[in-house]
Design a protein around this motif. Sequence first.
Motif, PDB file in Angstrom:
ATOM      1  N   ARG A 133       0.841  -1.187   0.000  1.00 11.20           N
ATOM      2  CA  ARG A 133       0.000   0.000   0.000  1.00 11.20           C
ATOM      3  C   ARG A 133       0.875   1.236   0.000  1.00 11.20           C
ATOM      4  N   TYR A 160      -4.106   6.974  -1.367  1.00 11.46           N
ATOM      5  CA  TYR A 160      -3.502   5.665  -1.233  1.00 11.46           C
ATOM      6  C   TYR A 160      -3.591   4.901  -2.544  1.00 11.46           C
ATOM      7  N   GLN A 175      -3.616   0.855  -3.077  1.00 15.21           N
ATOM      8  CA  GLN A 175      -3.522  -0.521  -2.616  1.00 15.21           C
ATOM      9  C   GLN A 175      -3.215  -1.400  -3.811  1.00 15.21           C
ATOM     10  N   SER A 205       1.244   5.348   0.105  1.00 12.68           N
ATOM     11  CA  SER A 205       0.564   6.499   0.668  1.00 12.68           C
ATOM     12  C   SER A 205       1.189   7.769   0.122  1.00 12.68           C
TER      13      SER A 205
END
Length: 120
Positions: A19, A79, A81, A21
């Motif tokens: 993930r 984000y 993912q 950020s």
Amino acid sequence: QVQLVESGGGLVQPGGSLRLSCQASGIPITFYKMGWYRQVPGKQRELVADMPVGRAINYANSVKGRFTISRDNVKNTVYLQMNSLKPEDTAVYYCNADQSLPLTSPKTYWGQGTQVTVSS
């Protein structure tokens, strides 16, 4: 003082997950199209996913169904993912904030990039 600070990159095995950020400061991401791009040496930077204001999310065909872009407007963070990672996902990933309004000059900002390496 606009800044996009990325984190979460690294080395992961094929089939694994990461993930990414991107924490923004100096701009409210609520009013920006937020996106993730990636680039490999010798190639053009390509769109991975973006999230326009008030429009549908866009994904590159190569990541559709595996990657998910999202934002937290309270944290002013976007984000990415990434699931079911493949070696061909290896690249430097860049966060982007873009604003295009009818009677103003376009504004765009880039993060510093974070390396994602998918390898056994």
